[in-house]
Design a protein around this motif. Structure first.
Motif, PDB file in Angstrom:
ATOM      1  N   ASP A  52       0.835  -1.207   0.000  1.00 26.69           N
ATOM      2  CA  ASP A  52       0.000   0.000   0.000  1.00 26.69           C
ATOM      3  C   ASP A  52       0.870   1.257   0.000  1.00 26.69           C
ATOM      4  OD1 ASP A  52      -2.264  -1.568   0.044  1.00 26.69           O
ATOM      5  OD2 ASP A  52      -2.545  -1.416   2.218  1.00 26.69           O
ATOM      6  N   ASN A  83       2.027   1.851  -3.494  1.00 27.82           N
ATOM      7  CA  ASN A  83       1.003   2.451  -4.349  1.00 27.82           C
ATOM      8  C   ASN A  83       0.767   3.918  -4.012  1.00 27.82           C
ATOM      9  OD1 ASN A  83       0.402   0.309  -6.101  1.00 27.82           O
ATOM     10  ND2 ASN A  83      -1.003  -0.645  -4.622  1.00 27.82           N
ATOM     11  N   GLU A 124       3.184   6.348  -5.698  1.00 26.25           N
ATOM     12  CA  GLU A 124       2.960   6.599  -7.123  1.00 26.25           C
ATOM     13  C   GLU A 124       4.251   6.533  -7.931  1.00 26.25           C
ATOM     14  OE1 GLU A 124       0.834  10.316  -7.307  1.00 26.25           O
ATOM     15  OE2 GLU A 124      -1.081   9.354  -6.819  1.00 26.25           O
ATOM     16  N   PHE A 176      -0.499   2.067 -10.446  1.00 27.79           N
ATOM     17  CA  PHE A 176      -1.109   1.317  -9.349  1.00 27.79           C
ATOM     18  C   PHE A 176      -1.002  -0.181  -9.613  1.00 27.79           C
ATOM     19  CE2 PHE A 176      -4.589  -0.765  -7.159  1.00 27.79           C
ATOM     20  CZ  PHE A 176      -4.538  -0.183  -5.886  1.00 27.79           C
ATOM     21  N   ILE A 177      -0.593  -0.926  -8.589  1.00 26.95           N
ATOM     22  CA  ILE A 177      -0.456  -2.373  -8.711  1.00 26.95           C
ATOM     23  C   ILE A 177      -1.572  -3.036  -7.911  1.00 26.95           C
ATOM     24  CG2 ILE A 177       1.026  -4.361  -8.260  1.00 26.95           C
ATOM     25  CD1 ILE A 177       3.418  -2.418  -8.436  1.00 26.95           C
ATOM     26  N   ASP A 178      -2.410  -3.750  -8.616  1.00 28.22           N
ATOM     27  CA  ASP A 178      -3.511  -4.455  -7.956  1.00 28.22           C
ATOM     28  C   ASP A 178      -2.979  -5.762  -7.381  1.00 28.22           C
ATOM     29  OD1 ASP A 178      -6.043  -4.983  -7.065  1.00 28.22           O
ATOM     30  OD2 ASP A 178      -6.759  -5.775  -8.990  1.00 28.22           O
ATOM     31  N   TYR A 179      -3.237  -5.997  -6.127  1.00 31.51           N
ATOM     32  CA  TYR A 179      -2.755  -7.221  -5.496  1.00 31.51           C
ATOM     33  C   TYR A 179      -3.793  -7.697  -4.491  1.00 31.51           C
ATOM     34  CZ  TYR A 179      -2.054  -4.908  -1.043  1.00 31.51           C
ATOM     35  OH  TYR A 179      -2.288  -4.256   0.133  1.00 31.51           O
ATOM     36  N   LYS A 180      -3.618  -8.893  -4.028  1.00 30.75           N
ATOM     37  CA  LYS A 180      -4.418  -9.412  -2.922  1.00 30.75           C
ATOM     38  C   LYS A 180      -3.629 -10.511  -2.229  1.00 30.75           C
ATOM     39  CE  LYS A 180      -6.838 -12.748  -5.897  1.00 30.75           C
ATOM     40  NZ  LYS A 180      -8.154 -13.240  -6.368  1.00 30.75           N
ATOM     41  N   GLU A 192      -3.242 -14.063  -1.435  1.00 32.83           N
ATOM     42  CA  GLU A 192      -3.803 -15.223  -2.120  1.00 32.83           C
ATOM     43  C   GLU A 192      -2.910 -16.447  -1.966  1.00 32.83           C
ATOM     44  OE1 GLU A 192      -3.661 -14.781  -6.506  1.00 32.83           O
ATOM     45  OE2 GLU A 192      -2.638 -12.870  -6.100  1.00 32.83           O
ATOM     46  N   LYS A 211       5.393  -8.780  -8.509  1.00 35.43           N
ATOM     47  CA  LYS A 211       4.641  -7.751  -9.234  1.00 35.43           C
ATOM     48  C   LYS A 211       5.264  -6.375  -9.001  1.00 35.43           C
ATOM     49  CE  LYS A 211       0.077  -9.982  -8.817  1.00 35.43           C
ATOM     50  NZ  LYS A 211      -1.296  -9.797  -8.272  1.00 35.43           N
TER      51      LYS A 211
END
Length: 356
Positions: free
Chosen positions: A277, A280, A283, A287-291, A293, A307
């Motif tokens: 976070d 992100n 900047e 933006f890198i979308d992650y979760k 998992e 990533k």
């Protein structure tokens, strides 16, 4: 720092101004030392600690160095605010370390170093050409030494030393991006092993890998905050003072103190998510979308740290750092300060990164 500042203004400067009224010089406390960083305590006082400062002369005036030191030796007091102004000669068997030694007669041997600023920079970094640094220079420099140069204070600055040091305020963007990519890459290489080691009964291995990843997350926080990290003795102290969300510090601490592998994994992956976070918010990259998992279907939690390494590395395209292995710097590896902090090895370190 307060002791050295008042020592300069109250004891040393009057002597300098009286005997060398036309001398243009700078003086302050910068460079190696816990007192420069503000971390000194009672233990620090056993060596290279006390009323002291660096004095910088123009190259045209450096011939006066011995005379100025002799004048200070003759007229400085034996004590200042209860501390000895006299120090032993440098110990050749202990890296030139000097210790406070109270005397009551004769000349003092003060802990005052007189140089040109170029000489000082060469001693610290192996170069004085701050306006023409290459990426390989930045990667070979000790991060701790860079911190010690930008953390000091100038008491008098007729030679505008502080302005010159602004060139070292922080890594150039390309170098910073390279280090961010490197740290995420190093995390990615072991991200699944904390849980995997625990599953095989290797609790010790799980703890060690957790600590390694935790350190890399901490280093990323320094990078996102554009703050140099000190070497290992002060690394945790500096991290605790870093201006980041307290949840990051708490989760990393919890991971390091977890009693089970399940708790360790949960807290460590949460720490990675919080630092992601921070990435992100910076900047630096899109933006890198992650979760959080599963690691390729296994019962192992990850955010796929690669990533972030790949996104930061993408910023290096078109720069001299584009094809350099993502290994970071040697000063980011604990226990290597006898190599990474010594300027005589900088050329060897540069060679490791190839021609950039």
């Amino acid at each position: 720092m307060d002791l050295c500042r008042s020592f300069f203004f109250e004891a040393a400067q009057p002597i300098i101004e009286k005997n060398y009224p036309d001398l243009e010089y700078s003086a302050g406390l910068i460079g190696y030392g816990s007192d420069v960083l503000g971390y000194d305590d009672e233990v620090s006082q056993d060596h290279m600690w006390g009323p002291r400062f660096y004095m910088f002369l123009k190259s045209d005036d450096i011939e006066k160095k011995a005379e100025i030191f002799e004048t200070l030796s003759e007229f400085l007091p034996y004590q200042y605010k209860g501390y000895s102004v006299n120090f032993t000669k440098p110990d050749p068997n202990d890296n030139g370390v000097q210790h406070a030694e109270l005397i009551s007669s004769g000349k003092v041997n003060p802990l005052i170093f007189i140089q040109t600023f170029d000489e000082f920079l060469y001693d610290e970094l192996g170069t004085s050409n701050l306006e023409n640094l290459h990426p390989s220079d930045w990667l070979s420099f000790s991060e701790h030494r860079l911190l010690s140069l930008v953390s000091g204070k100038m008491f008098v600055d007729k030679l505008h030393i502080a302005d010159k040091l602004m060139l070292l305020k922080y890594y150039p963007d390309d170098v910073r991006n390279y280090l961010i990519a490197s740290n995420w890459n190093i995390i990615a290489c072991e991200q699944a092993f904390v849980k995997r080691c625990g599953e095989t009964g290797d609790e010790m291995g799980s703890i060690i890998i957790c600590a390694r990843i935790a350190e890399r997350l901490m280093r990323l926080c320094f990078l996102y905050q554009k703050t140099y990290a000190p070497y290992s003795k002060w690394f945790g102290t500096a991290f605790n003072k870093l201006d980041i969300e307290i949840d990051i510090k708490k989760s990393i601490y919890a991971a390091l103190h977890a009693e089970t592998v399940e708790q360790r994994e949960d807290w460590l992956v949460q720490s990675q998510a919080l630092v992601a976070d921070l990435h992100n918010k910076s900047e630096i990259t899109p933006f890198i979308d992650y979760k959080i998992e599963s690691y390729f279907g296994r019962d192992i939690k990850v955010i796929f740290a690669e990533k972030f390494a790949e996104a930061a590395a993408e910023k290096l395209v078109g720069t001299p750092l584009k094809n350099i292995p993502l290994i970071g710097t040697f000063s980011q590896i604990g226990g290597l300060s006898s190599f990474s902090d010594e300027k005589q090895y900088y050329e060897q370190i540069k060679g490791i990164y190839g021609k950039i």
